[in-house]
Motif scaffolding. Structure first.
Motif, PDB file in Angstrom:
ATOM      1  N   HIS A  48      57.409  17.727 -19.969  1.00 35.99           N
ATOM      2  CA  HIS A  48      56.325  18.626 -19.557  1.00 35.99           C
ATOM      3  C   HIS A  48      56.354  18.763 -18.044  1.00 35.99           C
ATOM      4  N   ASN A  49      56.835  19.919 -17.620  1.00 39.10           N
ATOM      5  CA  ASN A  49      57.073  20.174 -16.197  1.00 39.10           C
ATOM      6  C   ASN A  49      56.196  21.318 -15.683  1.00 39.10           C
ATOM      7  N   ALA A  50      55.803  22.240 -16.552  1.00 38.75           N
ATOM      8  CA  ALA A  50      55.024  23.415 -16.116  1.00 38.75           C
ATOM      9  C   ALA A  50      53.715  22.976 -15.468  1.00 38.75           C
ATOM     10  N   LEU A  85      56.487  31.087 -18.623  1.00 36.94           N
ATOM     11  CA  LEU A  85      55.215  31.799 -18.766  1.00 36.94           C
ATOM     12  C   LEU A  85      55.407  33.310 -18.750  1.00 36.94           C
ATOM     13  N   GLN A  86      55.995  33.847 -17.665  1.00 31.17           N
ATOM     14  CA  GLN A  86      56.056  35.301 -17.541  1.00 31.17           C
ATOM     15  C   GLN A  86      57.367  35.835 -16.979  1.00 31.17           C
ATOM     16  N   ASN A  87      58.172  34.970 -16.406  1.00 31.90           N
ATOM     17  CA  ASN A  87      59.354  35.425 -15.686  1.00 31.90           C
ATOM     18  C   ASN A  87      60.562  35.456 -16.623  1.00 31.90           C
ATOM     19  N   GLU A  88      60.605  36.498 -17.463  1.00 25.03           N
ATOM     20  CA  GLU A  88      61.627  36.550 -18.509  1.00 25.03           C
ATOM     21  C   GLU A  88      63.043  36.611 -17.933  1.00 25.03           C
ATOM     22  N   ALA A 130      60.865  25.916 -17.529  1.00 23.79           N
ATOM     23  CA  ALA A 130      62.272  25.663 -17.172  1.00 23.79           C
ATOM     24  C   ALA A 130      62.967  26.913 -16.629  1.00 23.79           C
ATOM     25  N   SER A 131      62.211  27.979 -16.389  1.00 24.15           N
ATOM     26  CA  SER A 131      62.850  29.207 -15.888  1.00 24.15           C
ATOM     27  C   SER A 131      63.228  29.086 -14.423  1.00 24.15           C
ATOM     28  N   ARG A 132      62.491  28.235 -13.676  1.00 14.71           N
ATOM     29  CA  ARG A 132      62.712  28.151 -12.219  1.00 14.71           C
ATOM     30  C   ARG A 132      62.506  26.712 -11.752  1.00 14.71           C
ATOM     31  N   LEU A 156      57.109  16.769  -1.398  1.00 15.21           N
ATOM     32  CA  LEU A 156      57.290  18.221  -1.316  1.00 15.21           C
ATOM     33  C   LEU A 156      58.719  18.592  -1.719  1.00 15.21           C
ATOM     34  N   VAL A 157      58.830  19.509  -2.693  1.00 15.96           N
ATOM     35  CA  VAL A 157      60.145  19.933  -3.174  1.00 15.96           C
ATOM     36  C   VAL A 157      60.278  21.443  -2.959  1.00 15.96           C
ATOM     37  N   ASP A 158      61.425  21.847  -2.467  1.00 12.48           N
ATOM     38  CA  ASP A 158      61.640  23.245  -2.091  1.00 12.48           C
ATOM     39  C   ASP A 158      61.786  24.148  -3.325  1.00 12.48           C
ATOM     40  N   THR A 159      60.671  24.700  -3.786  1.00 10.96           N
ATOM     41  CA  THR A 159      60.683  25.638  -4.923  1.00 10.96           C
ATOM     42  C   THR A 159      59.734  26.792  -4.597  1.00 10.96           C
ATOM     43  N   ASP A 160      59.690  27.777  -5.498  1.00 11.76           N
ATOM     44  CA  ASP A 160      58.776  28.923  -5.317  1.00 11.76           C
ATOM     45  C   ASP A 160      57.323  28.470  -5.203  1.00 11.76           C
TER      46      ASP A 160
HETATM   47  N1  LIG Z   1      57.415  21.877  -5.655  1.00 15.79           N
HETATM   48  C1  LIG Z   1      56.905  20.729  -5.304  1.00 15.79           C
HETATM   49  O1  LIG Z   1      56.701  20.439  -4.103  1.00 15.79           O
HETATM   50  C2  LIG Z   1      56.582  19.707  -6.340  1.00 15.79           C
HETATM   51  C3  LIG Z   1      56.462  18.373  -5.928  1.00 15.79           C
HETATM   52  C4  LIG Z   1      56.168  17.396  -6.894  1.00 15.79           C
HETATM   53  C5  LIG Z   1      55.973  17.753  -8.193  1.00 15.79           C
HETATM   54  N2  LIG Z   1      56.080  19.059  -8.561  1.00 15.79           N
HETATM   55  C6  LIG Z   1      55.827  19.372  -9.965  1.00 15.79           C
HETATM   56  O2  LIG Z   1      57.034  19.827 -10.531  1.00 15.79           O
HETATM   57  C7  LIG Z   1      56.745  20.744 -11.584  1.00 15.79           C
HETATM   58  C8  LIG Z   1      57.510  22.027 -11.369  1.00 15.79           C
HETATM   59  O3  LIG Z   1      57.130  22.566 -10.120  1.00 15.79           O
HETATM   60  P1  LIG Z   1      58.027  23.668  -9.381  1.00 15.79           P
HETATM   61  O4  LIG Z   1      57.768  23.499  -7.933  1.00 15.79           O
HETATM   62  O5  LIG Z   1      59.415  23.627  -9.896  1.00 15.79           O
HETATM   63  O6  LIG Z   1      57.280  25.000  -9.877  1.00 15.79           O
HETATM   64  P2  LIG Z   1      57.769  26.531  -9.856  1.00 15.79           P
HETATM   65  O7  LIG Z   1      59.049  26.690  -9.104  1.00 15.79           O
HETATM   66  O8  LIG Z   1      56.578  27.303  -9.439  1.00 15.79           O
HETATM   67  O9  LIG Z   1      58.066  26.807 -11.400  1.00 15.79           O
HETATM   68  C9  LIG Z   1      57.015  26.701 -12.305  1.00 15.79           C
HETATM   69  C10 LIG Z   1      57.589  26.818 -13.693  1.00 15.79           C
HETATM   70  O10 LIG Z   1      56.527  26.599 -14.627  1.00 15.79           O
HETATM   71  C11 LIG Z   1      56.371  27.743 -15.457  1.00 15.79           C
HETATM   72  N3  LIG Z   1      54.975  27.851 -15.811  1.00 15.79           N
HETATM   73  C12 LIG Z   1      53.896  27.901 -14.995  1.00 15.79           C
HETATM   74  N4  LIG Z   1      52.768  27.951 -15.709  1.00 15.79           N
HETATM   75  C13 LIG Z   1      53.136  27.926 -17.023  1.00 15.79           C
HETATM   76  C14 LIG Z   1      52.426  27.973 -18.228  1.00 15.79           C
HETATM   77  N5  LIG Z   1      51.098  28.064 -18.252  1.00 15.79           N
HETATM   78  N6  LIG Z   1      53.119  27.933 -19.395  1.00 15.79           N
HETATM   79  C15 LIG Z   1      54.479  27.856 -19.388  1.00 15.79           C
HETATM   80  N7  LIG Z   1      55.213  27.812 -18.258  1.00 15.79           N
HETATM   81  C16 LIG Z   1      54.537  27.853 -17.082  1.00 15.79           C
HETATM   82  C17 LIG Z   1      56.932  28.902 -14.649  1.00 15.79           C
HETATM   83  O11 LIG Z   1      57.299  29.974 -15.512  1.00 15.79           O
HETATM   84  P3  LIG Z   1      57.530  31.505 -14.948  1.00 15.79           P
HETATM   85  O12 LIG Z   1      58.867  31.495 -14.256  1.00 15.79           O
HETATM   86  O13 LIG Z   1      57.505  32.335 -16.169  1.00 15.79           O
HETATM   87  O14 LIG Z   1      56.398  31.768 -14.005  1.00 15.79           O
HETATM   88  C18 LIG Z   1      58.129  28.212 -13.989  1.00 15.79           C
HETATM   89  O15 LIG Z   1      59.185  28.076 -14.904  1.00 15.79           O
HETATM   90  C19 LIG Z   1      55.228  20.896 -11.589  1.00 15.79           C
HETATM   91  O16 LIG Z   1      54.675  20.018 -12.534  1.00 15.79           O
HETATM   92  C20 LIG Z   1      54.841  20.475 -10.205  1.00 15.79           C
HETATM   93  O17 LIG Z   1      53.500  20.010 -10.120  1.00 15.79           O
HETATM   94  C21 LIG Z   1      56.386  20.032  -7.672  1.00 15.79           C
END
Ligand SMILES: NC(=O)c1ccc[n+]([C@@H]2O[C@H](COP(=O)([O-])OP(=O)(O)OC[C@H]3O[C@@H](n4cnc5c(N)ncnc54)[C@H](OP(=O)(O)O)[C@@H]3O)[C@@H](O)[C@H]2O)c1
Length: 252
Positions: free
Chosen positions: A91-93, A39-42, A15-17, A189-193
């Protein structure tokens, strides 16, 4: 199922990002207190907590690699110590290697299976003793279109998301009679890191845009709103489903 969101407690992994953070902020608007796992991004996690507290809810950070299943007991105990209980588990990570499946190393398979799928099963099992006595609880996982469609270099994550979606269906049926509602949200596709990890991202994004009827890629808030709906009693008849929010991409 959770009857009213106000003053409920949600644990959100990752939930950090990104989508996890947007979900935390959206649920906070409904009065939900949030345990922010990361995970690591305090710094990012602490910033999220500050933004949540500014919305008037309780929030705290919990650093745990959710792929380390042995760490789950301590994570849940720490959340319960801080907030008293857990009503909502999200569960989002997710993590995974971006490469063709035929070149995937077994440890890379294990990594994404553990973090993306097995962690969901373990966390769901471990929140049961908190939810069962109340006969109330909500469990949600975030999936993606790669669970059932080919996306180049996405196999490691896509296959783990297929397992995750199957878990949602099994747990959905098994837990609803206990008052615990399980569902999933999948997105295009969602605009994230996370997108920075895609090889040839610009070409990929152009292709996706061409095929998306809504004419844009998703924002984290697009998924956060669906998660909030699935947490609310408004969606009480939806059980064990994975709702897709993708601007129509998966239909083309
Ligand atoms: N972006 C897309 O296009 C998209 C589309 C559909 C579904 N999703 C799904 O949506 C979810 C979130 O994706 P996002 O794009 O928001 O990702 P993101 O911006 O990369 O963020 C990932 C998050 O998960 C945390 N994380 C990663 N590995 C972890 C671990 N082993 N233990 C605890 N925390 C962990 C990260 O923590 P840190 O900040 O500490 O690294 C960060 O808070 C995922 O399940 C992804 O598959 C994404």
């Amino acid at each position: 199922m959770v009857n009213s969101l106000k003053d409920k407690v949600a644990l959100i992994t990752g939930a950090s990002r990104g989508i996890g953070k947007a979900t935390a902020l959206r649920l906070a608007e409904e009065g939900v207190h949030i345990a922010v796992n990361y995970l690591q991004n305090e710094d990012a996690a602490k910033k999220t907590v500050a933004e949540l507290q500014a919305k008037g809810v309780k929030a705290a950070v919990f650093q745990t690699n959710v792929g380390d299943l042995d760490a789950h007991d301590a994570l849940l105990a720490a959340v319960v110590k801080t907030f008293g209980t857990i009503d909502i588990l999200i569960h989002n990570a997710a993590l995974g290697a971006f490469k063709p499946v035929h070149r995937l190393k077994m440890n890379q398979w294990d990594l994404s299976m553990n973090i993306n799928a097995k962690a969901f099963l373990s966390l769901a099992q471990k929140v049961l003793p908190l939810m069962e006595p109340k006969k109330e609880g909500t469990i949600i996982a975030i999936s993606s279109l790669g669970s059932h469609r080919f996306i180049p270099n996405y196999g490691a994550i896509g296959i783990s998301k297929a397992a995750l979606e199957s878990l949602i269906r099994y747990l959905g049926v098994e837990l609803m009679p206990k008052g615990i509602r399980v569902n999933g949200v999948s997105g295009g596709l969602v605009d994230t890191d996370a997108l920075k990890a895609f090889p040839f991202f610009d070409t990929f994004k152009t292709e996706v845009l061409k095929r998306t009827p809504a004419g844009r890629i998703g924002k984290p808030e697009d998924l956060a709103r669906v998660v909030t709906f699935l947490c609310s009693p408004e969606s009480s008849w939806i059980v064990g489903q994975v709702l897709i929010a993708d601007g129509g991409l998966s239909l083309i």
